[in-house]
Design a protein around this motif. Sequence first.
Motif, PDB file in Angstrom:
ATOM      1  N   ALA A 160       0.825  -1.207   0.000  1.00 14.92           N
ATOM      2  CA  ALA A 160       0.000   0.000   0.000  1.00 14.92           C
ATOM      3  C   ALA A 160       0.856   1.253   0.000  1.00 14.92           C
ATOM      4  O   ALA A 160       0.567   2.225  -0.715  1.00 14.92           O
ATOM      5  N   GLU A 161       1.949   1.251   0.768  1.00  8.87           N
ATOM      6  CA  GLU A 161       2.848   2.409   0.783  1.00  8.87           C
ATOM      7  C   GLU A 161       3.542   2.579  -0.561  1.00  8.87           C
ATOM      8  O   GLU A 161       3.729   3.711  -1.036  1.00  8.87           O
ATOM      9  N   ASN A 162       3.928   1.470  -1.189  1.00 11.67           N
ATOM     10  CA  ASN A 162       4.543   1.561  -2.520  1.00 11.67           C
ATOM     11  C   ASN A 162       3.563   2.160  -3.533  1.00 11.67           C
ATOM     12  O   ASN A 162       3.942   2.969  -4.387  1.00 11.67           O
ATOM     13  N   TYR A 163       2.303   1.782  -3.448  1.00 10.11           N
ATOM     14  CA  TYR A 163       1.291   2.283  -4.375  1.00 10.11           C
ATOM     15  C   TYR A 163       1.108   3.792  -4.202  1.00 10.11           C
ATOM     16  O   TYR A 163       1.090   4.553  -5.179  1.00 10.11           O
ATOM     17  N   HIS A 164       0.994   4.252  -2.970  1.00 17.67           N
ATOM     18  CA  HIS A 164       0.795   5.686  -2.723  1.00 17.67           C
ATOM     19  C   HIS A 164       2.047   6.489  -3.073  1.00 17.67           C
ATOM     20  O   HIS A 164       1.930   7.622  -3.578  1.00 17.67           O
ATOM     21  N   LEU A 165       3.221   5.947  -2.811  1.00 14.76           N
ATOM     22  CA  LEU A 165       4.451   6.664  -3.166  1.00 14.76           C
ATOM     23  C   LEU A 165       4.593   6.806  -4.674  1.00 14.76           C
ATOM     24  O   LEU A 165       5.050   7.851  -5.172  1.00 14.76           O
ATOM     25  N   ALA A 166       4.226   5.773  -5.429  1.00 10.65           N
ATOM     26  CA  ALA A 166       4.299   5.865  -6.890  1.00 10.65           C
ATOM     27  C   ALA A 166       3.360   6.942  -7.418  1.00 10.65           C
ATOM     28  O   ALA A 166       3.717   7.718  -8.315  1.00 10.65           O
ATOM     29  N   ARG A 167       2.155   7.024  -6.866  1.00  8.99           N
ATOM     30  CA  ARG A 167       1.223   8.077  -7.285  1.00  8.99           C
ATOM     31  C   ARG A 167       1.702   9.450  -6.858  1.00  8.99           C
ATOM     32  O   ARG A 167       1.506  10.441  -7.577  1.00  8.99           O
ATOM     33  N   ARG A 168       2.347   9.529  -5.724  1.00  7.42           N
ATOM     34  CA  ARG A 168       2.886  10.817  -5.267  1.00  7.42           C
ATOM     35  C   ARG A 168       4.019  11.284  -6.179  1.00  7.42           C
ATOM     36  O   ARG A 168       4.114  12.479  -6.501  1.00  7.42           O
ATOM     37  N   ARG A 169       4.883  10.377  -6.592  1.00  9.50           N
ATOM     38  CA  ARG A 169       5.962  10.748  -7.515  1.00  9.50           C
ATOM     39  C   ARG A 169       5.395  11.217  -8.851  1.00  9.50           C
ATOM     40  O   ARG A 169       5.928  12.135  -9.480  1.00  9.50           O
ATOM     41  N   THR A 170       4.335  10.586  -9.319  1.00 10.24           N
ATOM     42  CA  THR A 170       3.716  11.014 -10.577  1.00 10.24           C
ATOM     43  C   THR A 170       3.188  12.436 -10.461  1.00 10.24           C
ATOM     44  O   THR A 170       3.350  13.254 -11.396  1.00 10.24           O
ATOM     45  N   LEU A 171       2.574  12.774  -9.341  1.00 10.12           N
ATOM     46  CA  LEU A 171       2.113  14.149  -9.145  1.00 10.12           C
ATOM     47  C   LEU A 171       3.268  15.133  -9.089  1.00 10.12           C
ATOM     48  O   LEU A 171       3.168  16.264  -9.608  1.00 10.12           O
ATOM     49  N   GLN A 172       4.392  14.743  -8.513  1.00  7.42           N
ATOM     50  CA  GLN A 172       5.564  15.629  -8.499  1.00  7.42           C
ATOM     51  C   GLN A 172       6.094  15.859  -9.912  1.00  7.42           C
ATOM     52  O   GLN A 172       6.509  16.974 -10.256  1.00  7.42           O
ATOM     53  N   VAL A 173       6.058  14.825 -10.742  1.00  8.24           N
ATOM     54  CA  VAL A 173       6.488  14.996 -12.138  1.00  8.24           C
ATOM     55  C   VAL A 173       5.555  15.956 -12.864  1.00  8.24           C
ATOM     56  O   VAL A 173       5.992  16.815 -13.646  1.00  8.24           O
ATOM     57  N   VAL A 174       4.253  15.837 -12.627  1.00  9.16           N
ATOM     58  CA  VAL A 174       3.289  16.732 -13.273  1.00  9.16           C
ATOM     59  C   VAL A 174       3.509  18.168 -12.830  1.00  9.16           C
ATOM     60  O   VAL A 174       3.502  19.102 -13.657  1.00  9.16           O
ATOM     61  N   VAL A 175       3.713  18.391 -11.549  1.00 13.35           N
ATOM     62  CA  VAL A 175       3.947  19.746 -11.047  1.00 13.35           C
ATOM     63  C   VAL A 175       5.235  20.327 -11.630  1.00 13.35           C
ATOM     64  O   VAL A 175       5.290  21.502 -12.037  1.00 13.35           O
ATOM     65  N   SER A 176       6.280  19.507 -11.686  1.00 14.99           N
ATOM     66  CA  SER A 176       7.549  19.984 -12.264  1.00 14.99           C
ATOM     67  C   SER A 176       7.386  20.324 -13.742  1.00 14.99           C
ATOM     68  O   SER A 176       7.943  21.321 -14.228  1.00 14.99           O
ATOM     69  N   ALA A 177       6.602  19.515 -14.460  1.00 11.69           N
ATOM     70  CA  ALA A 177       6.383  19.809 -15.878  1.00 11.69           C
ATOM     71  C   ALA A 177       5.604  21.103 -16.065  1.00 11.69           C
ATOM     72  O   ALA A 177       5.907  21.918 -16.961  1.00 11.69           O
ATOM     73  N   LEU A 178       4.605  21.347 -15.237  1.00 14.30           N
ATOM     74  CA  LEU A 178       3.843  22.592 -15.325  1.00 14.30           C
ATOM     75  C   LEU A 178       4.715  23.799 -14.990  1.00 14.30           C
ATOM     76  O   LEU A 178       4.594  24.870 -15.620  1.00 14.30           O
ATOM     77  N   LEU A 179       5.607  23.653 -14.026  1.00 14.18           N
ATOM     78  CA  LEU A 179       6.524  24.750 -13.703  1.00 14.18           C
ATOM     79  C   LEU A 179       7.488  25.020 -14.849  1.00 14.18           C
ATOM     80  O   LEU A 179       7.818  26.180 -15.161  1.00 14.18           O
ATOM     81  N   THR A 180       7.941  23.961 -15.484  1.00 22.17           N
ATOM     82  CA  THR A 180       8.851  24.148 -16.630  1.00 22.17           C
ATOM     83  C   THR A 180       8.134  24.827 -17.783  1.00 22.17           C
ATOM     84  O   THR A 180       8.702  25.695 -18.471  1.00 22.17           O
ATOM     85  N   GLU A 181       6.869  24.467 -18.065  1.00 16.30           N
ATOM     86  CA  GLU A 181       6.105  25.139 -19.116  1.00 16.30           C
ATOM     87  C   GLU A 181       5.899  26.610 -18.810  1.00 16.30           C
ATOM     88  O   GLU A 181       5.837  27.441 -19.726  1.00 16.30           O
ATOM     89  N   SER A 182       5.821  26.952 -17.517  1.00 18.04           N
ATOM     90  CA  SER A 182       5.611  28.345 -17.137  1.00 18.04           C
ATOM     91  C   SER A 182       6.893  29.161 -17.163  1.00 18.04           C
ATOM     92  O   SER A 182       6.840  30.377 -16.918  1.00 18.04           O
ATOM     93  N   GLY A 183       8.044  28.547 -17.427  1.00 11.56           N
ATOM     94  CA  GLY A 183       9.300  29.289 -17.560  1.00 11.56           C
ATOM     95  C   GLY A 183      10.222  29.179 -16.372  1.00 11.56           C
ATOM     96  O   GLY A 183      11.249  29.869 -16.336  1.00 11.56           O
ATOM     97  N   PHE A 184       9.939  28.327 -15.420  1.00 15.70           N
ATOM     98  CA  PHE A 184      10.817  28.176 -14.261  1.00 15.70           C
ATOM     99  C   PHE A 184      11.889  27.135 -14.571  1.00 15.70           C
ATOM    100  O   PHE A 184      11.637  26.128 -15.238  1.00 15.70           O
ATOM    101  N   GLU A 185      13.101  27.417 -14.084  1.00 14.97           N
ATOM    102  CA  GLU A 185      14.212  26.496 -14.268  1.00 14.97           C
ATOM    103  C   GLU A 185      14.528  25.699 -13.009  1.00 14.97           C
ATOM    104  O   GLU A 185      15.080  24.599 -13.101  1.00 14.97           O
ATOM    105  N   SER A 186      14.251  26.243 -11.876  1.00 14.48           N
ATOM    106  CA  SER A 186      14.511  25.551 -10.614  1.00 14.48           C
ATOM    107  C   SER A 186      13.478  25.995  -9.590  1.00 14.48           C
ATOM    108  O   SER A 186      12.832  27.038  -9.764  1.00 14.48           O
ATOM    109  N   ALA A 187      13.333  25.192  -8.565  1.00 17.69           N
ATOM    110  CA  ALA A 187      12.384  25.499  -7.492  1.00 17.69           C
ATOM    111  C   ALA A 187      12.851  24.835  -6.210  1.00 17.69           C
ATOM    112  O   ALA A 187      13.568  23.828  -6.232  1.00 17.69           O
ATOM    113  N   GLU A 188      12.462  25.426  -5.124  1.00 18.00           N
ATOM    114  CA  GLU A 188      12.800  24.838  -3.835  1.00 18.00           C
ATOM    115  C   GLU A 188      11.960  23.576  -3.601  1.00 18.00           C
ATOM    116  O   GLU A 188      10.844  23.455  -4.091  1.00 18.00           O
TER     117      GLU A 188
END
Length: 306
Positions: free
Chosen positions: A26-54
Motif C-alpha cells: 500500500a505504501e509503494n502504491y501511494h508513493l508511486a502516485r505521489r511521484r507522478t504528481l511531483q512529475v506533473v507539477v515539475s512539468a507545469l513549472l517548466t512550461e511556465s518558464g521556471f528552471e529551478s524550485a525549492e
Amino acid sequence: MGDSSAASGTSLIPGGRGTKAASSPAENYHLARRRTLQVVVSALLTESGFESAEKAAVETLTEMMQSYITEIGRCAKTYCEHTARSIPTLSDTVVTLIEMGFNVDTLPVYAKRSQRMVITAPPVTNAPVTPKSLSAGQKRTHPSHIPSHFPEFPDPHTYIKTPTFREPVSDYQVVREKAATQRRDVERALTRFMAKTGETQSLFKDDISAFPLIAARPSTIPYLSALLPSELELQALEETDSSEQDDQTDSENASGNVTADDPSADKENSMLPPSGVVPSAKATEDNVIDNPYLRPVKKPKVRRKK
C-alpha cells in the motif's frame, strides 16, 4: 520558488534521491502516485518558464494538486450516489468542476496547447489489496427487477443470522478443570491483593519483595473461635425457637376459645391483676442476655407424619 533568473533551488527534474523506501504494498502504491504528481507539477513549472524550485515549494504545490483532485473525486462520488449509481460518469465530473467554480469550456483549448510536455507513463504498481471481511454463507445475487449496476447485497450474517460453529463444552473433565483453574486464579489474585495491601513477611532478609507472605495476626484468645457457634448452628437454633413459639401461640389461642364458652371463666378473670395482663414467659426472656450458652437446653421437636 523563483523564475528563470532564480539561482538557488533544486532541479525540476524529479529523481529518486532522498526517497524513503516503503515496506508494504500500500505504501509503494501511494508513493508511486505521489511521484507522478511531483512529475506533473515539475512539468507545469517548466512550461511556465521556471528552471529551478525549492523542494518545499514543489511539495506544497503537489499537496495542493492532490487535495484538488481528491475533492473532485469526492464530489463526483457524491453526485453519483445521489442519482442511485455506484460508478461516477463524465457528467458527474463536469457538474463537480462547475460547482467548484472551474470554467469547463477552457479544457479543450488547454489540452491542445503547443508547449505542453509529454510525461512518461508511471511505473505499473498493483493496487493495495483490500482485506476480506468476515463472510458467512453465500451472497445473494440481484433479482431480475434490480439493475446490475446497483450495489451488491451485504453479507448474509448482517441481516439474516450469524451461524456459530463452536459448540459449548459439556465434557465433565473439561468443566471441572476449568472450574479448578478459575478457583486457583481467584485465590492467587486475592492472595496477591492481601499481600500488597496488608502486612507481609519475607523469606529472605535481603530482598523483601521476593516471595511475600501474609503476616499472621496473633489473637489474644486463640480458642474463642472454637467456642463461638457457627452461622449454621445459630440458624438451626433460631428455627427451633420460631417453631416452639408458633406452637405456644397455637395452644394459647385454643385455650382462649375454650374459656370463652366456659362459665367458670368469670371466676378466673376475677383473679387477674388490675392491669388485666398475664405476665408471660417471653417478657422474662427479654431481660436475659441473648447468649446461646445461657439458654436452657431445648430438644428439637420431631414432627410426626399424620
